[in-house]
Design a protein around this motif. Structure first.
Motif, mmCIF file in Angstrom:
data_model
loop_
_atom_site.group_PDB
_atom_site.id
_atom_site.type_symbol
_atom_site.label_atom_id
_atom_site.label_comp_id
_atom_site.label_asym_id
_atom_site.label_seq_id
_atom_site.Cartn_x
_atom_site.Cartn_y
_atom_site.Cartn_z
ATOM 1 N N UNK A 2 0.162 7.125 9.699
ATOM 2 C CA UNK A 2 -0.117 5.744 9.278
ATOM 3 C C UNK A 2 0.878 4.819 9.968
ATOM 4 N N UNK A 3 0.364 3.800 10.638
ATOM 5 C CA UNK A 3 1.238 2.867 11.340
ATOM 6 C C UNK A 3 0.995 1.433 10.905
ATOM 7 N N UNK A 4 2.057 0.714 10.594
ATOM 8 C CA UNK A 4 2.011 -0.717 10.285
ATOM 9 C C UNK A 4 2.552 -1.481 11.497
ATOM 10 N N UNK A 5 1.747 -2.405 12.011
ATOM 11 C CA UNK A 5 2.125 -3.126 13.221
ATOM 12 C C UNK A 5 2.029 -4.633 12.978
ATOM 13 N N UNK A 6 3.188 -5.266 12.858
ATOM 14 C CA UNK A 6 3.283 -6.732 12.665
ATOM 15 C C UNK A 6 2.440 -7.204 11.483
ATOM 16 N N UNK A 7 2.538 -6.480 10.387
ATOM 17 C CA UNK A 7 1.714 -6.760 9.207
ATOM 18 C C UNK A 7 2.343 -7.869 8.354
ATOM 19 N N UNK A 8 1.545 -8.897 8.080
ATOM 20 C CA UNK A 8 1.942 -9.954 7.158
ATOM 21 C C UNK A 8 0.801 -10.230 6.192
ATOM 22 N N UNK A 9 1.157 -10.724 5.008
ATOM 23 C CA UNK A 9 0.146 -11.098 4.021
ATOM 24 C C UNK A 9 0.578 -12.377 3.328
ATOM 25 N N UNK A 10 -0.350 -13.349 3.287
ATOM 26 C CA UNK A 10 -0.114 -14.610 2.585
ATOM 27 C C UNK A 10 -1.140 -14.786 1.479
ATOM 28 N N UNK A 11 -0.691 -15.341 0.359
ATOM 29 C CA UNK A 11 -1.582 -15.791 -0.705
ATOM 30 C C UNK A 11 -1.269 -17.267 -0.944
ATOM 31 N N UNK A 12 -2.259 -18.127 -0.734
ATOM 32 C CA UNK A 12 -2.063 -19.573 -0.952
ATOM 33 C C UNK A 12 -0.816 -20.094 -0.238
ATOM 34 N N UNK A 13 -0.697 -19.711 1.021
ATOM 35 C CA UNK A 13 0.417 -20.131 1.885
ATOM 36 C C UNK A 13 1.775 -19.559 1.476
ATOM 37 N N UNK A 14 1.780 -18.665 0.495
ATOM 38 C CA UNK A 14 3.027 -17.984 0.132
ATOM 39 C C UNK A 14 3.057 -16.619 0.816
ATOM 40 N N UNK A 15 4.113 -16.351 1.550
ATOM 41 C CA UNK A 15 4.231 -15.078 2.267
ATOM 42 C C UNK A 15 4.649 -13.984 1.280
ATOM 43 N N UNK A 16 3.787 -12.986 1.123
ATOM 44 C CA UNK A 16 4.066 -11.860 0.221
ATOM 45 C C UNK A 16 4.691 -10.704 0.988
ATOM 46 N N UNK A 17 4.197 -10.502 2.197
ATOM 47 C CA UNK A 17 4.704 -9.440 3.075
ATOM 48 C C UNK A 17 4.897 -10.056 4.453
ATOM 49 N N UNK A 18 6.054 -9.788 5.061
ATOM 50 C CA UNK A 18 6.406 -10.483 6.304
ATOM 51 C C UNK A 18 6.679 -9.508 7.444
ATOM 52 N N UNK A 19 5.792 -9.491 8.421
ATOM 53 C CA UNK A 19 6.012 -8.844 9.721
ATOM 54 C C UNK A 19 6.566 -7.414 9.601
ATOM 55 N N UNK A 20 5.803 -6.565 8.947
ATOM 56 C CA UNK A 20 6.222 -5.174 8.759
ATOM 57 C C UNK A 20 5.889 -4.330 9.982
ATOM 58 N N UNK A 21 6.831 -3.514 10.389
ATOM 59 C CA UNK A 21 6.619 -2.541 11.462
ATOM 60 C C UNK A 21 7.284 -1.227 11.068
ATOM 61 N N UNK A 22 6.474 -0.230 10.760
ATOM 62 C CA UNK A 22 7.004 1.102 10.459
ATOM 63 C C UNK A 22 5.870 2.118 10.506
ATOM 64 N N UNK A 23 6.253 3.388 10.554
ATOM 65 C CA UNK A 23 5.268 4.468 10.579
ATOM 66 C C UNK A 23 5.541 5.464 9.472
#
Length: 246
Positions: A8-29
């Protein structure tokens, strides 16, 4: 999976809800067959990260790959069917007995009744709920720990190579929790499954994890073995988070 053996690889993963950043630029395996623990305070983004693997949550940016294939390129139904999922709340069907709850995925896959019974018996035996005693019981007749054993058996029912676990033992008393930790370690070793496990308990993380990822405010603080993190914390937050480990 290639020479790097990354499941499983995460590449530059971000998540926003209503312009609020919940997860910011994740990179890991997460490696194949690894027991990988996500830990951090409540609201740090752990469950969001977990739920992006089976697409219960879609990232705002970035890619998640499973066996080097973007998880968006998998058929969604097949993707979720192929990934086991265990929650704190068990999520057993109250109107089905234990055998039916355990075999629900097998039933929907088209497996016949006779084969299903054999498989369910094996699964229940594996989690210490012997078929003859438990098969016809209803969820309401089981303790919390027993219900969680059923949930784990169901997660393993279709031979999944990945199992996601979101705070699965946090509602249990300390004795039951310790038993469940020992059980999942045994099953992980036996079946060599990849487990991604969310907790806020550092002692649980250290006991279970081959590697631990520490998340704070949606940012990945450090990913490594417990020994490295405890002896060489990357920053003050990591150091303070593990200072009470014993």
């Amino acid at each position: 999976m290639g020479s790097e053996n990354k499941l499983i690889g995460f590449y530059n993963i971000s998540k926003k809800y209503n312009n609020q950043v919940i997860v910011h630029n994740l990179n890991f395996n997460i490696k194949s067959g690894e027991f990988f623990v996500l830990i951090g305070p409540s609201g740090s983004g752990k469950t969001t990260i977990l739920n992006m693997i089976n697409r219960l949550v879609e990232p705002t940016n970035g890619r998640i790959c499973i066996d080097l294939k973007d998880n968006k390129d998998y058929d969604l139904k097949k993707l979720r069917y192929s990934i086991g999922y265990v929650l704190q709340s068990y999520e057993l069907f109250p109107n089905m007995n234990i055998a039916q709850n355990t075999g629900i995925k097998l039933r929907y896959s088209g497996m016949g009744l006779k084969s299903r019974k054999i498989k369910v018996k094996h699964l229940l035996d594996e989690v210490g709920l012997y078929y003859e005693k438990y098969a016809n019981k209803m969820p309401s007749q089981l303790s919390g720990g027993e219900q969680q054993r059923v949930a784990i058996a169901r997660a393993l029912s279709t031979g999944n190579s990945i199992v996601l676990m979101d705070e699965p033992f946090s509602a249990l008393d300390p004795i039951s929790r310790n038993k469940m930790q020992e059980l999942i370690l045994k099953l992980h070793k036996k079946y060599k499954i990849t487990i991604v496990f969310v907790t806020h308990d550092m002692n649980e993380a250290v006991k279970l994890g081959d590697r631990i990822a520490i998340v704070y405010n949606g940012n990945l603080q450090q990913v490594n073995t417990a020994e490295v993190i405890i002896n060489n914390p990357k920053n003050k937050f990591v150091s303070s988070f593990f200072e009470n480990y014993y």
